[in-house]
Design a protein around this motif. Sequence first.
Motif, PDB file in Angstrom:
ATOM      1  N   GLN A  69       0.820  -1.214   0.000  1.00 17.31           N
ATOM      2  CA  GLN A  69       0.000   0.000   0.000  1.00 17.31           C
ATOM      3  C   GLN A  69       0.853   1.263   0.000  1.00 17.31           C
ATOM      4  O   GLN A  69       0.575   2.214  -0.736  1.00 17.31           O
ATOM      5  CB  GLN A  69      -0.922   0.001   1.223  1.00 17.31           C
ATOM      6  N   VAL A  70       1.893   1.264   0.830  1.00 18.55           N
ATOM      7  CA  VAL A  70       2.691   2.484   0.988  1.00 18.55           C
ATOM      8  C   VAL A  70       3.599   2.712  -0.211  1.00 18.55           C
ATOM      9  O   VAL A  70       3.596   3.781  -0.824  1.00 18.55           O
ATOM     10  CB  VAL A  70       3.535   2.413   2.281  1.00 18.55           C
ATOM     11  N   SER A  71       4.389   1.701  -0.537  1.00 19.10           N
ATOM     12  CA  SER A  71       5.367   1.834  -1.608  1.00 19.10           C
ATOM     13  C   SER A  71       4.763   1.563  -2.973  1.00 19.10           C
ATOM     14  O   SER A  71       5.048   2.276  -3.939  1.00 19.10           O
ATOM     15  CB  SER A  71       6.535   0.877  -1.354  1.00 19.10           C
ATOM     16  N   GLY A  72       3.916   0.529  -3.033  1.00 19.64           N
ATOM     17  CA  GLY A  72       3.334   0.160  -4.318  1.00 19.64           C
ATOM     18  C   GLY A  72       2.239   1.100  -4.770  1.00 19.64           C
ATOM     19  O   GLY A  72       2.377   1.800  -5.778  1.00 19.64           O
ATOM     20  N   ALA A  73       1.142   1.149  -4.004  1.00 19.53           N
ATOM     21  CA  ALA A  73      -0.019   1.942  -4.411  1.00 19.53           C
ATOM     22  C   ALA A  73       0.235   3.444  -4.323  1.00 19.53           C
ATOM     23  O   ALA A  73      -0.135   4.197  -5.221  1.00 19.53           O
ATOM     24  CB  ALA A  73      -1.232   1.562  -3.558  1.00 19.53           C
ATOM     25  N   ARG A  74       0.893   3.899  -3.239  1.00 18.46           N
ATOM     26  CA  ARG A  74       1.127   5.330  -3.059  1.00 18.46           C
ATOM     27  C   ARG A  74       2.450   5.791  -3.637  1.00 18.46           C
ATOM     28  O   ARG A  74       2.665   6.995  -3.841  1.00 18.46           O
ATOM     29  CB  ARG A  74       1.077   5.680  -1.567  1.00 18.46           C
ATOM     30  N   GLY A  75       3.370   4.872  -3.871  1.00 15.65           N
ATOM     31  CA  GLY A  75       4.664   5.240  -4.427  1.00 15.65           C
ATOM     32  C   GLY A  75       5.538   6.040  -3.485  1.00 15.65           C
ATOM     33  O   GLY A  75       6.387   6.814  -3.926  1.00 15.65           O
ATOM     34  N   LEU A  76       5.363   5.834  -2.172  1.00 13.66           N
ATOM     35  CA  LEU A  76       6.135   6.580  -1.188  1.00 13.66           C
ATOM     36  C   LEU A  76       7.405   5.828  -0.798  1.00 13.66           C
ATOM     37  O   LEU A  76       7.401   4.601  -0.709  1.00 13.66           O
ATOM     38  CB  LEU A  76       5.297   6.821   0.071  1.00 13.66           C
ATOM     39  N   PRO A  77       8.492   6.538  -0.555  1.00 14.29           N
ATOM     40  CA  PRO A  77       9.707   5.875  -0.080  1.00 14.29           C
ATOM     41  C   PRO A  77       9.512   5.367   1.341  1.00 14.29           C
ATOM     42  O   PRO A  77       8.807   5.987   2.146  1.00 14.29           O
ATOM     43  CB  PRO A  77      10.763   6.972  -0.151  1.00 14.29           C
ATOM     44  N   VAL A  78      10.162   4.255   1.665  1.00 14.35           N
ATOM     45  CA  VAL A  78       9.998   3.602   2.961  1.00 14.35           C
ATOM     46  C   VAL A  78      11.365   3.267   3.547  1.00 14.35           C
ATOM     47  O   VAL A  78      12.273   2.840   2.825  1.00 14.35           O
ATOM     48  CB  VAL A  78       9.161   2.309   2.827  1.00 14.35           C
ATOM     49  N   LEU A  79      11.481   3.446   4.854  1.00  9.86           N
ATOM     50  CA  LEU A  79      12.600   2.908   5.624  1.00  9.86           C
ATOM     51  C   LEU A  79      12.037   1.785   6.482  1.00  9.86           C
ATOM     52  O   LEU A  79      11.180   2.023   7.338  1.00  9.86           O
ATOM     53  CB  LEU A  79      13.243   3.982   6.496  1.00  9.86           C
ATOM     54  N   LEU A  80      12.491   0.574   6.234  1.00  8.33           N
ATOM     55  CA  LEU A  80      12.045  -0.594   6.988  1.00  8.33           C
ATOM     56  C   LEU A  80      13.066  -0.894   8.079  1.00  8.33           C
ATOM     57  O   LEU A  80      14.248  -1.103   7.786  1.00  8.33           O
ATOM     58  CB  LEU A  80      11.893  -1.787   6.047  1.00  8.33           C
ATOM     59  N   ILE A  81      12.610  -0.896   9.331  1.00  8.60           N
ATOM     60  CA  ILE A  81      13.489  -1.181  10.465  1.00  8.60           C
ATOM     61  C   ILE A  81      13.060  -2.508  11.079  1.00  8.60           C
ATOM     62  O   ILE A  81      11.924  -2.651  11.527  1.00  8.60           O
ATOM     63  CB  ILE A  81      13.452  -0.066  11.523  1.00  8.60           C
ATOM     64  N   GLY A  82      13.970  -3.461  11.100  1.00 10.54           N
ATOM     65  CA  GLY A  82      13.641  -4.789  11.589  1.00 10.54           C
ATOM     66  C   GLY A  82      14.113  -5.050  12.997  1.00 10.54           C
ATOM     67  O   GLY A  82      14.531  -4.155  13.741  1.00 10.54           O
ATOM     68  N   LEU A  83      14.026  -6.311  13.374  1.00 13.43           N
ATOM     69  CA  LEU A  83      14.558  -6.827  14.631  1.00 13.43           C
ATOM     70  C   LEU A  83      15.138  -8.204  14.340  1.00 13.43           C
ATOM     71  O   LEU A  83      14.870  -8.781  13.281  1.00 13.43           O
ATOM     72  CB  LEU A  83      13.469  -6.924  15.697  1.00 13.43           C
ATOM     73  N   GLU A  84      15.903  -8.712  15.270  1.00 14.86           N
ATOM     74  CA  GLU A  84      16.432 -10.061  15.122  1.00 14.86           C
ATOM     75  C   GLU A  84      15.785 -10.980  16.141  1.00 14.86           C
ATOM     76  O   GLU A  84      15.653 -10.625  17.317  1.00 14.86           O
ATOM     77  CB  GLU A  84      17.955 -10.064  15.287  1.00 14.86           C
ATOM     78  N   ALA A  85      15.376 -12.155  15.704  1.00 11.70           N
ATOM     79  CA  ALA A  85      14.731 -13.118  16.581  1.00 11.70           C
ATOM     80  C   ALA A  85      15.753 -13.755  17.513  1.00 11.70           C
ATOM     81  O   ALA A  85      16.894 -13.987  17.123  1.00 11.70           O
ATOM     82  CB  ALA A  85      14.030 -14.191  15.755  1.00 11.70           C
ATOM     83  N   PRO A  86      15.344 -14.052  18.743  1.00 10.06           N
ATOM     84  CA  PRO A  86      16.244 -14.788  19.642  1.00 10.06           C
ATOM     85  C   PRO A  86      16.372 -16.236  19.193  1.00 10.06           C
ATOM     86  O   PRO A  86      15.567 -16.733  18.407  1.00 10.06           O
ATOM     87  CB  PRO A  86      15.531 -14.689  20.999  1.00 10.06           C
ATOM     88  N   GLY A  87      17.379 -16.905  19.696  1.00  9.10           N
ATOM     89  CA  GLY A  87      17.614 -18.282  19.278  1.00  9.10           C
ATOM     90  C   GLY A  87      16.678 -19.302  19.885  1.00  9.10           C
ATOM     91  O   GLY A  87      16.624 -20.448  19.420  1.00  9.10           O
ATOM     92  N   ASN A  88      15.900 -18.904  20.909  1.00  7.29           N
ATOM     93  CA  ASN A  88      15.086 -19.893  21.615  1.00  7.29           C
ATOM     94  C   ASN A  88      13.890 -20.390  20.808  1.00  7.29           C
ATOM     95  O   ASN A  88      13.252 -21.372  21.186  1.00  7.29           O
ATOM     96  CB  ASN A  88      14.611 -19.339  22.958  1.00  7.29           C
ATOM     97  N   TYR A  89      13.576 -19.727  19.702  1.00 11.34           N
ATOM     98  CA  TYR A  89      12.497 -20.213  18.839  1.00 11.34           C
ATOM     99  C   TYR A  89      12.986 -21.271  17.857  1.00 11.34           C
ATOM    100  O   TYR A  89      12.186 -21.831  17.106  1.00 11.34           O
ATOM    101  CB  TYR A  89      11.859 -19.060  18.064  1.00 11.34           C
ATOM    102  N   GLY A  90      14.278 -21.479  17.807  1.00 10.56           N
ATOM    103  CA  GLY A  90      14.840 -22.451  16.877  1.00 10.56           C
ATOM    104  C   GLY A  90      15.430 -21.789  15.654  1.00 10.56           C
ATOM    105  O   GLY A  90      15.071 -20.655  15.298  1.00 10.56           O
ATOM    106  N   PRO A  91      16.345 -22.493  14.971  1.00 18.94           N
ATOM    107  CA  PRO A  91      17.054 -21.897  13.829  1.00 18.94           C
ATOM    108  C   PRO A  91      16.146 -21.590  12.634  1.00 18.94           C
ATOM    109  O   PRO A  91      16.379 -20.608  11.925  1.00 18.94           O
ATOM    110  CB  PRO A  91      18.106 -22.948  13.474  1.00 18.94           C
ATOM    111  N   ASP A  92      15.129 -22.403  12.402  1.00 20.82           N
ATOM    112  CA  ASP A  92      14.253 -22.164  11.259  1.00 20.82           C
ATOM    113  C   ASP A  92      13.429 -20.893  11.453  1.00 20.82           C
ATOM    114  O   ASP A  92      13.279 -20.086  10.524  1.00 20.82           O
ATOM    115  CB  ASP A  92      13.320 -23.358  11.037  1.00 20.82           C
ATOM    116  N   TYR A  93      12.896 -20.740  12.654  1.00 21.31           N
ATOM    117  CA  TYR A  93      12.121 -19.526  12.970  1.00 21.31           C
ATOM    118  C   TYR A  93      13.019 -18.295  12.825  1.00 21.31           C
ATOM    119  O   TYR A  93      12.632 -17.306  12.195  1.00 21.31           O
ATOM    120  CB  TYR A  93      11.569 -19.614  14.391  1.00 21.31           C
ATOM    121  N   LYS A  94      14.212 -18.369  13.418  1.00 22.32           N
ATOM    122  CA  LYS A  94      15.120 -17.223  13.377  1.00 22.32           C
ATOM    123  C   LYS A  94      15.501 -16.861  11.952  1.00 22.32           C
ATOM    124  O   LYS A  94      15.507 -15.678  11.578  1.00 22.32           O
ATOM    125  CB  LYS A  94      16.372 -17.512  14.201  1.00 22.32           C
ATOM    126  N   ALA A  95      15.797 -17.862  11.146  1.00 26.09           N
ATOM    127  CA  ALA A  95      16.188 -17.594   9.758  1.00 26.09           C
ATOM    128  C   ALA A  95      15.048 -16.944   8.985  1.00 26.09           C
ATOM    129  O   ALA A  95      15.265 -16.004   8.209  1.00 26.09           O
ATOM    130  CB  ALA A  95      16.628 -18.883   9.083  1.00 26.09           C
TER     131      ALA A  95
END
Length: 207
Positions: free
Chosen positions: A110-136
């Motif tokens: 909606q933001v980038s595609g439909a409206r064509g607005l620039p976006v800064l995406l800020i993520g997080l990193e998952a802890p290891g206790n959920y397992g390697p597949d979840y974290k990846a």
Amino acid sequence: MVLTLVTMGTAQAETIKVVALGDSLTAGYGLPQGDGFVPQLQAWLTEEGVDAEIVNAGVSGDTTAGGLARLDWSLDPDVDAMIVALGGNDLLRGIPPESSRENLEAILTQVSGARGLPVLLIGLEAPGNYGPDYKAAFDGMYPALATQFDALLEQNFLAPLVIDGDLAAARARFMQADGIHPNKEGVAQIVAAFGPRVAELVARAEP
């Protein structure tokens, strides 16, 4: 003289309006007014001469689904760019990364595609206790979506707080007592690290 004044007024650049869509990390949970991420970021940009208004659309406890649900309310016609910083509460609740990714993709569509607005995406990193597949899957969704939508990316909201790889020292110095949210000094560290990327976002939004 009237014509000259009108011409000068037209030449002035308009302030770029940036909405920061996020959760408690964006909202400034646990901090006095003025010490949170948005007001400190606003002060940094002003000091650097970046003509932008940062609007705080952070809601404590919000998931990626919650951010998507209130996107229309946040994305008014005057918005020129958006910071999207969601996913922390998905982690706390153990929500499948596939669901989180779908919600973020819908937001960016909606933001980038439909409206064509620039976006800064800020993520997080998952802890290891959920397992390697979840974290990846969780860690990988942010760079993948940034590439898909040509968005600017900061991989981990809390990364600037780590001191020489010492997480314990980071928590002691930069975190509130809950160990989840940064204190005033921690927010300052984050803003100093991310400020140039936000300035880049503003530059993308300028006509």
